[in-house]
Design a protein around this motif. Structure first.
Motif, PDB file in Angstrom:
ATOM      1  N   UNK A 131     -15.845  23.095 -48.709  1.00 40.63           N
ATOM      2  CA  UNK A 131     -15.757  21.744 -48.940  1.00 40.63           C
ATOM      3  C   UNK A 131     -16.127  21.206 -50.088  1.00 40.63           C
ATOM      4  N   UNK A 132     -15.354  20.627 -50.846  1.00 43.20           N
ATOM      5  CA  UNK A 132     -15.535  20.109 -52.053  1.00 43.20           C
ATOM      6  C   UNK A 132     -15.090  18.563 -52.292  1.00 43.20           C
ATOM      7  N   UNK A 133     -16.169  17.685 -52.752  1.00 47.12           N
ATOM      8  CA  UNK A 133     -15.968  16.157 -52.946  1.00 47.12           C
ATOM      9  C   UNK A 133     -16.420  15.852 -54.253  1.00 47.12           C
ATOM     10  N   UNK A 134     -15.646  14.926 -54.979  1.00 49.16           N
ATOM     11  CA  UNK A 134     -16.061  14.405 -56.274  1.00 49.16           C
ATOM     12  C   UNK A 134     -15.659  12.888 -56.102  1.00 49.16           C
ATOM     13  N   UNK A 135     -16.422  12.182 -56.694  1.00 46.88           N
ATOM     14  CA  UNK A 135     -16.245  10.476 -56.827  1.00 46.88           C
ATOM     15  C   UNK A 135     -17.223   9.958 -57.851  1.00 46.88           C
ATOM     16  N   UNK A 136     -16.474   9.124 -58.678  1.00 52.51           N
ATOM     17  CA  UNK A 136     -17.394   8.478 -59.907  1.00 52.51           C
ATOM     18  C   UNK A 136     -18.178   7.522 -58.978  1.00 52.51           C
ATOM     19  N   UNK A 137     -19.142   6.962 -59.492  1.00 50.06           N
ATOM     20  CA  UNK A 137     -20.002   5.880 -59.225  1.00 50.06           C
ATOM     21  C   UNK A 137     -20.238   5.120 -60.480  1.00 50.06           C
ATOM     22  N   UNK A 138     -20.409   3.996 -60.351  1.00 47.92           N
ATOM     23  CA  UNK A 138     -20.711   2.882 -61.663  1.00 47.92           C
ATOM     24  C   UNK A 138     -21.694   3.515 -62.633  1.00 47.92           C
ATOM     25  N   UNK A 139     -21.362   3.636 -63.812  1.00 48.28           N
ATOM     26  CA  UNK A 139     -21.872   4.199 -65.078  1.00 48.28           C
ATOM     27  C   UNK A 139     -21.365   5.554 -65.226  1.00 48.28           C
ATOM     28  N   UNK A 140     -22.107   6.425 -65.920  1.00 42.90           N
ATOM     29  CA  UNK A 140     -21.651   7.755 -66.149  1.00 42.90           C
ATOM     30  C   UNK A 140     -21.408   8.982 -65.032  1.00 42.90           C
ATOM     31  N   UNK A 141     -22.399   8.728 -64.166  1.00 42.34           N
ATOM     32  CA  UNK A 141     -22.541  10.039 -63.326  1.00 42.34           C
ATOM     33  C   UNK A 141     -21.412  10.024 -62.215  1.00 42.34           C
ATOM     34  N   UNK A 142     -21.287  11.210 -61.618  1.00 43.62           N
ATOM     35  CA  UNK A 142     -20.302  11.283 -60.631  1.00 43.62           C
ATOM     36  C   UNK A 142     -21.118  11.813 -59.378  1.00 43.62           C
ATOM     37  N   UNK A 143     -20.844  11.434 -58.260  1.00 42.33           N
ATOM     38  CA  UNK A 143     -21.236  12.117 -57.153  1.00 42.33           C
ATOM     39  C   UNK A 143     -20.636  13.566 -56.768  1.00 42.33           C
ATOM     40  N   UNK A 144     -21.212  14.571 -56.331  1.00 42.62           N
ATOM     41  CA  UNK A 144     -20.383  15.898 -55.861  1.00 42.62           C
ATOM     42  C   UNK A 144     -21.254  16.320 -54.695  1.00 42.62           C
ATOM     43  N   UNK A 145     -20.328  16.985 -53.892  1.00 40.13           N
ATOM     44  CA  UNK A 145     -20.734  17.656 -52.847  1.00 40.13           C
ATOM     45  C   UNK A 145     -19.860  19.005 -52.574  1.00 40.13           C
ATOM     46  N   UNK A 146     -20.519  20.114 -52.699  1.00 47.88           N
ATOM     47  CA  UNK A 146     -19.757  21.505 -52.442  1.00 47.88           C
ATOM     48  C   UNK A 146     -20.613  22.030 -51.558  1.00 47.88           C
ATOM     49  N   UNK A 147     -19.929  22.477 -50.633  1.00 44.66           N
ATOM     50  CA  UNK A 147     -20.771  23.174 -49.247  1.00 44.66           C
ATOM     51  C   UNK A 147     -19.786  24.340 -48.840  1.00 44.66           C
ATOM     52  N   UNK A 148     -20.567  25.367 -48.612  1.00 45.04           N
ATOM     53  CA  UNK A 148     -19.785  26.576 -47.573  1.00 45.04           C
ATOM     54  C   UNK A 148     -20.418  26.785 -46.268  1.00 45.04           C
ATOM     55  N   UNK A 149     -19.319  26.907 -45.166  1.00 49.88           N
ATOM     56  CA  UNK A 149     -20.092  26.867 -43.992  1.00 49.88           C
ATOM     57  C   UNK A 149     -19.426  28.100 -43.301  1.00 49.88           C
ATOM     58  N   UNK A 150     -20.244  28.955 -42.763  1.00 50.22           N
ATOM     59  CA  UNK A 150     -19.612  30.101 -42.002  1.00 50.22           C
ATOM     60  C   UNK A 150     -19.108  29.620 -40.562  1.00 50.22           C
ATOM     61  N   UNK A 190     -16.450  23.220 -24.283  1.00 52.32           N
ATOM     62  CA  UNK A 190     -15.903  24.099 -23.546  1.00 52.32           C
ATOM     63  C   UNK A 190     -14.933  25.069 -24.282  1.00 52.32           C
ATOM     64  N   UNK A 191     -14.079  24.157 -25.189  1.00 52.13           N
ATOM     65  CA  UNK A 191     -13.001  24.670 -25.634  1.00 52.13           C
ATOM     66  C   UNK A 191     -12.844  24.735 -27.264  1.00 52.13           C
ATOM     67  N   UNK A 192     -14.010  24.354 -28.003  1.00 48.54           N
ATOM     68  CA  UNK A 192     -13.664  23.966 -29.320  1.00 48.54           C
ATOM     69  C   UNK A 192     -15.252  24.074 -29.875  1.00 48.54           C
ATOM     70  N   UNK A 193     -15.267  24.120 -31.197  1.00 41.51           N
ATOM     71  CA  UNK A 193     -16.519  24.072 -31.980  1.00 41.51           C
ATOM     72  C   UNK A 193     -16.161  22.832 -33.038  1.00 41.51           C
ATOM     73  N   UNK A 194     -17.195  22.044 -33.325  1.00 44.66           N
ATOM     74  CA  UNK A 194     -17.083  20.706 -34.123  1.00 44.66           C
ATOM     75  C   UNK A 194     -18.048  20.842 -35.244  1.00 44.66           C
ATOM     76  N   UNK A 195     -17.701  20.357 -36.502  1.00 42.50           N
ATOM     77  CA  UNK A 195     -18.442  20.241 -37.625  1.00 42.50           C
ATOM     78  C   UNK A 195     -18.620  18.942 -38.066  1.00 42.50           C
ATOM     79  N   UNK A 196     -19.784  18.072 -38.114  1.00 41.20           N
ATOM     80  CA  UNK A 196     -19.407  16.838 -38.681  1.00 41.20           C
ATOM     81  C   UNK A 196     -20.627  16.901 -39.811  1.00 41.20           C
ATOM     82  N   UNK A 197     -19.965  16.043 -40.862  1.00 35.20           N
ATOM     83  CA  UNK A 197     -20.781  15.929 -42.087  1.00 35.20           C
ATOM     84  C   UNK A 197     -20.286  14.859 -42.614  1.00 35.20           C
ATOM     85  N   UNK A 198     -21.741  13.976 -42.907  1.00 34.44           N
ATOM     86  CA  UNK A 198     -21.784  12.577 -43.413  1.00 34.44           C
ATOM     87  C   UNK A 198     -21.477  12.668 -44.807  1.00 34.44           C
ATOM     88  N   UNK A 199     -20.423  12.041 -45.226  1.00 35.68           N
ATOM     89  CA  UNK A 199     -19.800  11.822 -46.603  1.00 35.68           C
ATOM     90  C   UNK A 199     -19.507  10.415 -46.839  1.00 35.68           C
TER      91      UNK A 199
END
Length: 150
Positions: free
Chosen positions: A57-76, A27-36
């Motif tokens: 929303x921008x997220x980066x984190x290292x994982x064991x080894x060389x690669x990194x996890x990254x999430x970039x998202x734009x939400x209207x 009734x009084x708000x919008x909510x956005x949930x993102x699994x990270x």
């Protein structure tokens, strides 16, 4: 400058994430949930572009080894949201963003005032009309005054 003193820039290898996200409305708000899952709150960056009402929303984190996890998202963001009142929390791997709805109090109050004023005027007009009719009827029946209709 020796080669040891030179700063070596290493390109990161990213694995792009596509987490689930869901908008909901109350009734009084919008909510956005993102699994990270497995991110720390310090690794999450949130920004809002005011003119376009776009949440980034921008997220980066290292994982064991060389690669990194990254999430970039734009939400209207829905237009009826108060982007300045946004609240965010990150708990148990879920980013929760709450946008309160814009309340148009001035417009609502003004409409109520107008309606009340109209009702007051109407009430007075009705009372005057009833009094006039009653007086006219009494005067006609008692021959006090002859009422001329126009």
């Amino acid at each position: 400058m020796s080669t040891m003193e030179k700063k070596i820039e290493v390109e990161r290898n990213f694995i792009e994430l596509r987490p689930t996200s869901k908008w909901s409305q109350s009734g009084d708000a919008y909510t956005l949930l993102i699994d990270l899952p497995d991110f720390q709150k310090e690794q999450i960056r949130i920004s809002i572009d005011d003119p376009s009402n776009t949440l980034s929303i921008r997220c980066e984190r290292p994982i064991p080894g060389d690669p990194w996890w990254r999430f970039t998202g734009d939400f209207p963001v829905p237009e009826e949201c108060d982007i300045n009142g946004m609240k965010a929390k990150y708990e148990n791997g879920v980013l929760c963003l709450i946008f309160p709805k814009v309340i148009h109090e001035e417009e609502d109050e003004g409409q109520e005032d107008d309606e009340v004023e109209i009702m007051k005027k109407s009430k007075h007009e009705v009372v005057l009309l009833v009094l006039w009719m009653s007086l006219s009827h009494t005067m006609r029946n008692n021959n006090y005054l002859e009422v001329v209709e126009e």
